[in-house]
Design an enzyme around this catalytic site. Structure first.
Site, PDB file in Angstrom:
ATOM      1  N   SER A   1      22.622 -64.696  38.113  1.00 19.65           N
ATOM      2  CA  SER A   1      23.127 -64.351  36.775  1.00 19.65           C
ATOM      3  C   SER A   1      24.655 -64.287  36.732  1.00 19.65           C
ATOM      4  CB  SER A   1      22.553 -63.000  36.335  1.00 19.65           C
ATOM      5  OG  SER A   1      23.151 -62.624  35.104  1.00 19.65           O
TER       6      SER A   1
ATOM      7  N   SER B   1      26.075 -62.847  34.137  1.00 20.93           N
ATOM      8  CA  SER B   1      26.383 -61.776  33.188  1.00 20.93           C
ATOM      9  C   SER B   1      27.321 -60.701  33.743  1.00 20.93           C
ATOM     10  CB  SER B   1      25.095 -61.159  32.640  1.00 20.93           C
ATOM     11  OG  SER B   1      24.457 -62.113  31.803  1.00 20.93           O
TER      12      SER B   1
ATOM     13  N   LYS C   1      11.838 -61.037  29.101  1.00 22.40           N
ATOM     14  CA  LYS C   1      12.203 -60.979  27.679  1.00 22.40           C
ATOM     15  C   LYS C   1      11.011 -60.707  26.756  1.00 22.40           C
ATOM     16  CE  LYS C   1      16.165 -64.074  28.070  1.00 22.40           C
ATOM     17  NZ  LYS C   1      16.902 -65.188  27.453  1.00 22.40           N
TER      18      LYS C   1
ATOM     19  N   ASP D   1      20.185 -64.352  21.688  1.00 23.20           N
ATOM     20  CA  ASP D   1      20.200 -65.760  22.128  1.00 23.20           C
ATOM     21  C   ASP D   1      20.299 -66.716  20.941  1.00 23.20           C
ATOM     22  OD1 ASP D   1      20.012 -65.284  24.875  1.00 23.20           O
ATOM     23  OD2 ASP D   1      17.824 -65.193  24.817  1.00 23.20           O
TER      24      ASP D   1
ATOM     25  N   GLY E   1      11.520 -79.127  24.467  1.00 25.96           N
ATOM     26  CA  GLY E   1      10.991 -77.935  25.110  1.00 25.96           C
ATOM     27  C   GLY E   1      10.426 -76.983  24.076  1.00 25.96           C
TER      28      GLY E   1
ATOM     29  N   GLY F   1       9.373 -73.551  25.234  1.00 22.99           N
ATOM     30  CA  GLY F   1       9.231 -72.268  25.924  1.00 22.99           C
ATOM     31  C   GLY F   1      10.021 -71.180  25.221  1.00 22.99           C
ATOM     32  N   GLY F   2      10.302 -70.106  25.967  1.00 16.46           N
ATOM     33  CA  GLY F   2      11.026 -68.977  25.394  1.00 16.46           C
ATOM     34  C   GLY F   2      12.420 -69.358  24.930  1.00 16.46           C
ATOM     35  N   ALA F   3      13.096 -70.174  25.703  1.00 16.07           N
ATOM     36  CA  ALA F   3      14.468 -70.569  25.346  1.00 16.07           C
ATOM     37  C   ALA F   3      14.457 -71.386  24.059  1.00 16.07           C
ATOM     38  CB  ALA F   3      15.089 -71.363  26.488  1.00 16.07           C
TER      39      ALA F   3
ATOM     40  N   ARG G   1       6.391 -81.617  26.545  1.00 21.30           N
ATOM     41  CA  ARG G   1       5.397 -82.243  27.432  1.00 21.30           C
ATOM     42  C   ARG G   1       3.997 -81.799  27.024  1.00 21.30           C
ATOM     43  NH1 ARG G   1       5.932 -80.490  33.596  1.00 21.30           N
ATOM     44  NH2 ARG G   1       5.632 -78.467  32.584  1.00 21.30           N
TER      45      ARG G   1
END
Ligand code: ATR
Length: 296
Positions: free
Chosen positions: A31, A33, A82, A119, A148, A150-152, A173
């Site tokens: 990370s 951060s 998350k 985000d 994609g 997913g979460g992002a 996918r």
């Protein structure tokens, strides 16, 4: 909080008044951060520190209870925490609820846990720093392709729809996952034209912005399904990965002469919004950016 950094030679050494912030993840050692927040806290003379904690998924509730018990000011969460944080919050920001994930937690003095997701807006803040995208009032007519589901991707898609994007396609996918993501969000954005498609072949014609949220490229994999020649000359290619600074996708886009952006701006702006929640202060974004560029 007193501004002690400039008249006290021990200002950078933690003392009994130091408040703790941090990031939890599994893994977390990668990370950036702490490198983002600690210098900003020091520059502003805030007596706070930001550390990284490796928290195993099964110990998340215990870790959060510990943070509250110790009087921490707040924390960030990265993979895989998350989504799991959501039911642990006492109050949820509407965006975090819609995204289904919390990346920033504020702990009130009485121990109340407030969950945010920075985000989505972190992504659009960074996009608004990019040539050709500075005025978000012009985004409505643009066409976006997100790779994609997913979460992002969920954060990026919500950010774009909140910012007024009306034409958005998600390619994944696993098509069912893209369909589910859009089925969840569509009722909130009735004015938008949303479409889920498989990863190949990609509908690249007419795309103004292509955002890669998949983990492909992280380890240097090529993304052959993105046939650069089929994209308009004016397309912007965005990869939310920031290390490596230039993924194979961005390299290929540059070879084709397209504008590119990596994930550093998104990282900085999601952090800036958390920093503001915890400290009430504005993070010195350009100083932070210069420092992180030196580290990457
Ligand atoms: P994150 O929270 O970082 O988005 P995630 O929820 O695991 O992580 O989502 C990863 C995304 O990368 C998904 O869209 C995934 O596609 P699937 O839903 O089909 O799994 C995509 N992804 C990961 N590895 C991939 C690969 N080798 N090829 C194509 N897509 C891939």
């Amino acid at each position: 909080m007193s501004n002690i950094a400039f008249d006290n030679p021990f200002a950078h050494i933690p003392n009994a008044q130091t408040r703790l912030l941090g990031v939890i993840g599994h893994p977390v050692a990668h990370s950036l951060s702490p490198a983002l927040h600690n210098p900003a806290l020091a520059w502003l003379g805030l007596n706070m520190r930001y550390l990284a904690f490796h928290v195993y998924p099964e110990r998340l509730p215990e870790a959060v209870r510990g943070f509250v018990a110790m009087g921490m000011r707040g924390f960030n969460a990265t993979v895989p925490h998350k989504e799991a944080l959501l039911p642990l919050m006492d109050w949820l920001d509407p965006l975090a609820e819609r995204i289904g994930a919390v990346n920033t937690v504020a702990i009130d003095p009485d121990g109340l846990l407030r969950g945010y997701n920075t985000d989505a807006q972190g992504f659009t803040d960074a996009l608004a720093e990019t040539e050709g995208w500075r005025s978000s009032t012009e985004w409505g007519d643009r066409s976006v392709l997100v790779l994609g589901a997913g979460g992002a991707a969920r954060g990026v898609v919500v950010g774009l729809l909140e910012a007024g994007i009306r034409t958005l396609t998600v390619a994944n996918r696993t098509l069912a996952r893209a369909e589910q993501l859009l089925a969840d969000l569509a009722p909130h954005y009735p004015q938008a034209t949303l479409r889920a498609v498989p990863q190949e072949p990609l509908p690249l014609e007419g795309v103004d912005l292509l955002v890669n949220t998949t983990l492909l490229g992280l380890a240097g994999e090529e993304m052959q399904m993105v046939e650069m020649d089929r994209l308009p000359d004016t397309a912007l290619i965005y990869d939310i990965v920031y290390a490596p600074r230039e993924t194979p996708l961005l390299r290929a886009a540059k070879r084709r002469g397209l504008a590119v952006q990596n994930g550093l701006g998104m990282l900085i702006h999601q952090g800036r919004r958390g920093f503001k929640i915890w400290t009430g202060e504005e993070m010195p974004v350009e100083r932070v950016r210069a420092r992180l560029l030196g580290l990457l």
